[in-house]
Design a protein around this motif. Structure first.
Motif, PDB file in Angstrom:
ATOM      1  N   LEU A  98       3.133   9.384 -28.159  1.00  0.00           N
ATOM      2  CA  LEU A  98       4.275   8.171 -28.584  1.00  0.00           C
ATOM      3  C   LEU A  98       3.981   7.799 -30.012  1.00  0.00           C
ATOM      4  CD1 LEU A  98       3.806   5.813 -25.509  1.00  0.00           C
ATOM      5  CD2 LEU A  98       5.335   7.438 -26.017  1.00  0.00           C
ATOM      6  N   LEU A  99       2.737   7.916 -30.590  1.00  0.00           N
ATOM      7  CA  LEU A  99       2.529   7.306 -31.875  1.00  0.00           C
ATOM      8  C   LEU A  99       1.920   8.538 -32.613  1.00  0.00           C
ATOM      9  CD1 LEU A  99       1.565   3.892 -30.636  1.00  0.00           C
ATOM     10  CD2 LEU A  99       3.559   4.311 -31.804  1.00  0.00           C
ATOM     11  N   ARG A 105       8.642  14.705 -32.361  1.00  0.00           N
ATOM     12  CA  ARG A 105       8.929  13.377 -31.578  1.00  0.00           C
ATOM     13  C   ARG A 105       8.079  12.235 -31.907  1.00  0.00           C
ATOM     14  NH1 ARG A 105       6.788  15.975 -25.952  1.00  0.00           N
ATOM     15  NH2 ARG A 105       4.579  15.962 -26.353  1.00  0.00           N
ATOM     16  N   ASP A 106       6.834  12.585 -32.456  1.00  0.00           N
ATOM     17  CA  ASP A 106       5.972  11.527 -32.838  1.00  0.00           C
ATOM     18  C   ASP A 106       5.739  11.776 -34.645  1.00  0.00           C
ATOM     19  OD1 ASP A 106       4.626  14.001 -32.622  1.00  0.00           O
ATOM     20  OD2 ASP A 106       2.812  12.746 -31.910  1.00  0.00           O
ATOM     21  N   ARG A 149       9.711  11.448 -24.937  1.00  0.00           N
ATOM     22  CA  ARG A 149       8.775  10.531 -25.433  1.00  0.00           C
ATOM     23  C   ARG A 149       9.531   9.174 -26.085  1.00  0.00           C
ATOM     24  NH1 ARG A 149       5.642  13.604 -23.001  1.00  0.00           N
ATOM     25  NH2 ARG A 149       3.583  14.158 -23.663  1.00  0.00           N
TER      26      ARG A 149
END
Length: 417
Positions: free
Chosen positions: A100-101, A179-180, A147
């Motif tokens: 996510l991060l 994505r992150d 995500r």
């Protein structure tokens, strides 16, 4: 910092679009939306020697999509924009790593991260050229959107539908944004960078029920790949239907890069054939699916980004390690049949065997997933969607982590115009 970046980007986009605003189609056919995505994810590592006991993060995502129409004339011009912002709500150095991060060398998850993508486009008849930020969903290259924020590619892509029943794609991808991440990095596979990935192919609708697909792709100095696919829908009667989705890849090494650093077998060689397919029987509100794959030859299945085009691309695992045979059983139910529209259920089980790595021979992996999703149908919360995902993943012989995972995703898309 992010506010200044977004303000400057917006001003820049407006300056590009200003000379075009006199064209009615450019304005009238434009659209914009803001997607809000609240994402909680907990990943519990169950093996005794896990370097991290748990990954646990909560974040809020904002995804702004702007698409213009086209100017009038033989050649129409337009522009698209994609703005992404992820904000940490809860995370820590000990619990980072859900995807996510992003986090740096300090292992501390960032408070926020953002990405701006701009795409110029031109259209002649039913052929469109896009240059800039791309979101392809093709057998040989696909972006990831499972995500907080979607991944993207940078490059050029031509899509043509001028020939009836045929959709063609030809393109070159030169960069990828995961994505992150807020950075655009080189195309790569197995830790080895490449200047670009070229692709060409298309899908032909042989009949309303049968479509055939072929693609060729080459990641410079790493691999070349051919894909053939068939999708067939067979009506069986009132409320009954059978879908067959068959996919086959032939992937060969291109260049002399050493991929052994990523624990590939056979000295890092890429030389494999990958068949996978799914049969799905629809019966009213029910769907029953049965899938199978066979990955033969040397090395893992090669693909850009995070998502292989496989029926066994599931919640945690992708089942693409060398020699993996796998089968899948899946069941879906739509509760609209019981008077609860918007509520859906899915469960599946994937079992992979004969897995080979540099350190494991004849390993096994399995995964069990369950999804429950609901979209509010009316009232002030109309179109708010809530999804609960649960997954259990296990492997033998120390192949990888044993994981119990839970995701809670709340989303809403607001049409701006």
């Amino acid at each position: 910092m992010h506010l200044r970046l977004r303000t400057a980007a917006t001003a820049g986009l407006c300056s590009v679009l200003a000379p075009l605003t006199a064209h009615a189609d450019f304005i009238q056919d434009s659209k914009a939306s803001l997607e809000l995505r609240n994402f909680y994810m907990n990943r519990d590592f169950r093996q005794t020697n896990a370097p991290q006991n748990m990954a646990d993060e909560w974040a809020q995502g904002f995804i702004l999509r702007m698409e213009s129409g086209y100017t009038e004339g033989l050649v129409g011009f337009g522009a698209d924009a994609l703005g992404e912002l992820g904000v940490k709500l809860d995370s820590s150095r000990d619990h980072r790593g859900t995807g996510l991060l992003p986090y740096g060398a300090s292992q501390e998850p960032v408070d926020s991260y953002s990405e701006l993508g701009l795409t110029a486009k031109a259209r002649v008849s039913k052929t469109v050229l896009k240059v800039g930020t791309l979101l392809p969903q093709l057998p040989v290259a696909a972006y990831n959107d499972v995500r907080l924020l979607p991944s993207t590619y940078t490059g050029g892509l031509v899509t043509s539908q001028d020939i009836e029943h045929l959709t063609l794609n030809v393109g070159r991808l030169t960069r990828q944004n995961l994505r992150d991440s807020s950075s655009n990095d080189d195309m790569s596979y197995s830790g080895v960078n490449s200047n670009h990935l070229d692709l060409a192919g298309g899908t032909y609708a042989i009949s309303p029920q049968l479509a055939a697909t072929y693609y060729y792709a080459r990641m410079q100095d790493i691999y070349r790949q051919q894909f053939v696919g068939l999708v067939h829908d067979l009506p069986l009667g009132e409320g009954l239907g059978l879908r067959s989705d068959l996919r086959y890849f032939d992937t060969r090494e291109q260049g002399d890069h050493d991929l052994r650093s990523a624990s590939r077998v056979d000295g890092g060689k890429i030389d494999n054939r990958f068949f996978n397919g799914m049969l799905t029987l629809s019966a009213g509100a029910h769907k029953f699916g049965l899938g199978y794959q066979n990955l033969s030859g040397d090395g893992d299945f090669a693909y850009p980004g995070l998502d292989p085009y496989s029926v066994n691309l599931v919640t945690v695992n992708v089942f693409t390690k060398a020699q993996t045979d796998a089968w899948q059983a899946r069941y879906d139910y739509n509760f609209a049949a019981l008077g609860i529209p918007g509520l859906t259920f899915m469960t599946r089980y994937v079992d992979g065997n004969h897995v080979h790595t540099a350190t494991v021979t004849n390993g096994r992996e399995w995964e069990r997933d369950t999804d429950l999703a609901y979209t509010v149908q009316s009232g002030p919360l109309k179109n708010v969607n809530v999804r609960l995902r649960n997954a259990t993943f296990r492997s033998s012989n120390g192949l990888t982590s044993d994981i119990d995972e839970t995701r809670v995703i709340i989303g809403y898309t607001l049409a701006l115009w």
